[in-house]
Design a protein around this motif. Structure first.
Motif, PDB file in Angstrom:
ATOM      1  N   LEU A  18      64.887 -58.861 -12.261  1.00 27.97           N
ATOM      2  CA  LEU A  18      65.590 -57.619 -12.063  1.00 27.97           C
ATOM      3  C   LEU A  18      64.867 -56.214 -11.324  1.00 27.97           C
ATOM      4  CD1 LEU A  18      68.416 -56.435 -12.569  1.00 27.97           C
ATOM      5  CD2 LEU A  18      67.777 -55.971 -15.141  1.00 27.97           C
ATOM      6  N   THR A  19      63.707 -56.193 -12.160  1.00 27.76           N
ATOM      7  CA  THR A  19      63.048 -54.841 -11.522  1.00 27.76           C
ATOM      8  C   THR A  19      63.040 -54.770  -9.931  1.00 27.76           C
ATOM      9  OG1 THR A  19      61.976 -55.359 -13.412  1.00 27.76           O
ATOM     10  CG2 THR A  19      61.129 -53.389 -12.062  1.00 27.76           C
ATOM     11  N   THR A  20      62.675 -55.966  -9.319  1.00 31.46           N
ATOM     12  CA  THR A  20      62.567 -55.858  -7.728  1.00 31.46           C
ATOM     13  C   THR A  20      63.923 -55.410  -7.162  1.00 31.46           C
ATOM     14  OG1 THR A  20      60.884 -57.722  -8.002  1.00 31.46           O
ATOM     15  CG2 THR A  20      61.964 -57.108  -5.873  1.00 31.46           C
ATOM     16  N   SER A  21      64.982 -56.001  -7.623  1.00 35.78           N
ATOM     17  CA  SER A  21      66.312 -55.701  -7.147  1.00 35.78           C
ATOM     18  C   SER A  21      66.782 -54.055  -7.491  1.00 35.78           C
ATOM     19  CB  SER A  21      67.358 -56.405  -7.706  1.00 35.78           C
ATOM     20  OG  SER A  21      67.210 -57.680  -7.042  1.00 35.78           O
ATOM     21  N   LEU A  22      66.491 -53.536  -8.944  1.00 32.71           N
ATOM     22  CA  LEU A  22      66.604 -52.204  -9.078  1.00 32.71           C
ATOM     23  C   LEU A  22      65.986 -51.223  -8.160  1.00 32.71           C
ATOM     24  CD1 LEU A  22      66.476 -52.394 -13.108  1.00 32.71           C
ATOM     25  CD2 LEU A  22      68.429 -52.117 -11.761  1.00 32.71           C
ATOM     26  N   ALA A  23      64.532 -51.763  -7.904  1.00 31.88           N
ATOM     27  CA  ALA A  23      63.807 -50.734  -7.058  1.00 31.88           C
ATOM     28  C   ALA A  23      64.628 -50.848  -5.519  1.00 31.88           C
ATOM     29  CB  ALA A  23      62.455 -51.338  -6.821  1.00 31.88           C
ATOM     30  N   ARG A  24      65.140 -51.711  -5.152  1.00 32.55           N
ATOM     31  CA  ARG A  24      65.564 -51.637  -3.924  1.00 32.55           C
ATOM     32  C   ARG A  24      66.854 -50.736  -3.862  1.00 32.55           C
ATOM     33  NH1 ARG A  24      68.077 -56.867  -0.548  1.00 32.55           N
ATOM     34  NH2 ARG A  24      69.436 -56.733  -2.464  1.00 32.55           N
ATOM     35  N   ALA A  25      67.669 -50.789  -5.047  1.00 25.78           N
ATOM     36  CA  ALA A  25      68.762 -50.146  -5.164  1.00 25.78           C
ATOM     37  C   ALA A  25      68.536 -48.679  -5.391  1.00 25.78           C
ATOM     38  CB  ALA A  25      69.771 -50.650  -6.621  1.00 25.78           C
ATOM     39  N   VAL A  26      67.419 -48.288  -5.890  1.00 28.31           N
ATOM     40  CA  VAL A  26      67.111 -46.645  -6.002  1.00 28.31           C
ATOM     41  C   VAL A  26      66.627 -46.313  -4.786  1.00 28.31           C
ATOM     42  CG1 VAL A  26      67.483 -46.841  -8.591  1.00 28.31           C
ATOM     43  CG2 VAL A  26      65.001 -46.960  -7.306  1.00 28.31           C
ATOM     44  N   ALA A  27      66.072 -46.969  -3.978  1.00 34.79           N
ATOM     45  CA  ALA A  27      65.119 -46.321  -3.011  1.00 34.79           C
ATOM     46  C   ALA A  27      66.063 -45.659  -2.065  1.00 34.79           C
ATOM     47  CB  ALA A  27      64.451 -47.738  -2.048  1.00 34.79           C
ATOM     48  N   PRO A  28      65.675 -44.721  -1.100  1.00 35.17           N
ATOM     49  CA  PRO A  28      63.900 -44.318  -1.063  1.00 35.17           C
ATOM     50  C   PRO A  28      63.493 -43.116  -2.206  1.00 35.17           C
ATOM     51  CG  PRO A  28      65.182 -43.276   0.486  1.00 35.17           C
ATOM     52  CD  PRO A  28      66.310 -43.953  -0.192  1.00 35.17           C
ATOM     53  N   THR A  29      64.391 -42.643  -2.696  1.00 38.83           N
ATOM     54  CA  THR A  29      64.220 -41.419  -3.883  1.00 38.83           C
ATOM     55  C   THR A  29      64.191 -41.483  -5.148  1.00 38.83           C
ATOM     56  OG1 THR A  29      66.221 -40.550  -3.429  1.00 38.83           O
ATOM     57  CG2 THR A  29      64.707 -39.836  -1.608  1.00 38.83           C
ATOM     58  N   GLY A  30      64.519 -42.703  -5.594  1.00 39.14           N
ATOM     59  CA  GLY A  30      64.814 -42.974  -7.008  1.00 39.14           C
ATOM     60  C   GLY A  30      63.559 -43.649  -7.371  1.00 39.14           C
TER      61      GLY A  30
END
Length: 310
Positions: free
Chosen positions: A122-134
């Motif tokens: 899940l973390t990997t998908s969360l990272a893409r969702a918040v990119a680039p400034t989250g």
């Protein structure tokens, strides 16, 4: 997979370079994550593949072995990474992950807290969702598991978007430094009700909490705790049914006009088109059926929104 340049703009690297991570696609249920090294080789039942032949090609390319067999080299997207990562714990799959990101209203620039990290699916998908400034701050009580997750995030290129901490959130709660600053909080814990009070303090007004639990008894206890400071409490079970579509051969000589099958032994008048049928008695047809290895119950997703206190 997903690189962030200094100007905080998303930069997709579509050309394979030495040191990159690639997903080797053999068939729909056989994929492997491979680090590209110029002097290395990859060997499977289709033959031997030189990594040096991969460098410079675009992701999605078809490459051939010394025996003429072939594979596809795919970019390590979060969806594919979920299918090939090492399982250190039970993971969330694509159906649950996509629903979580939508219902938690995660968009670029969000600050998300997660406990526990587990295998990092899940973390990997969360990272893409918040990119680039989250940013995603994920916590796990197991130090070795957290260290392996950091390595995976570096391999997939999301390490600049994810910070891994070692903390027993269930017993100690989230660090006070995040108080009132999180847009969303995700809990994957055996006793999530113990961490809900701390999660509520971390959320912004109107922030969203999600808890993943495999058992309905966990959901019941969590909902009892959520009613104190949360509203709009909802629980879902996501069941995904996949279908297999394949081509098979049908005996055209037994098919009447309109698609009906003639009874055995019944004589038919020869039509003008039957000559071609006799020349080619079998014709292709497409068949669709449910996949035999479709996943059933994975867990329950409980969502709740923090009450706005005026």
């Amino acid at each position: 997979m997903l690189l962030i340049d200094p100007s905080k703009k998303i930069c997709f690297n579509r050309c394979i370079r030495d040191g990159d991570l690639a997903i080797v696609y053999e068939k729909h249920d056989t994929m492997k994550a491979v680090k590209v090294c110029e002097n290395s080789v990859f060997q499977n039942r289709f033959g031997l593949f030189k990594h040096s032949d991969w460098i410079g090609k675009s992701f999605g390319s078809k490459v051939f072995s010394n025996k003429g067999g072939f594979i596809y080299l795919l970019a390590p997207t979060p969806e594919l990474w979920t299918l090939v990562l090492s399982h250190r714990t039970q993971i969330l799959y694509i159906a649950d992950i996509s629903f979580v990101i939508m219902y938690m209203e995660i968009v670029p620039g969000c600050l998300v807290l997660e406990s526990g990290t587990g295998s990092g699916s899940l973390t990997t998908s969360l990272a893409r969702a918040v990119a680039p400034t989250g940013h995603v701050y994920t916590f796990d009580f197991h130090e070795q598991r957290a260290a392996l997750a950091r390595e995976d995030f570096e391999r997939t290129g999301v390490n600049t978007l994810v910070t891994v901490g070692v903390t027993d959130i269930q017993g100690e709660g989230f660090p006070d430094e995040f108080s009132g600053s999180a847009d969303s909080v995700f809990l994957d814990l055996p006793q999530p009700w113990l961490a809900i009070p701390s999660a509520g303090k971390m959320l912004k007004h109107d922030g969203i909490l999600c808890s993943f639990s495999p058992c309905i008894e966990q959901v019941q206890r969590s909902c009892e705790t959520l009613r104190l400071n949360f509203t709009d409490i909802r629980t879902f079970e996501i069941l995904l049914r996949t279908y297999e579509v394949s081509e098979w051969k049908m005996d055209c000589s037994k098919v009447e006009d309109g698609g009906s099958v003639s009874p055995p032994g019944k004589r038919r008048r020869q039509s003008s088109s039957e000559g071609s049928v006799r020349d080619n008695p079998s014709c292709p047809a497409v068949m669709a059926r449910p996949s035999a290895d479709a996943r059933g119950h994975t867990g329950y997703l409980t969502f709740a929104r923090l009450k706005c206190i005026s």
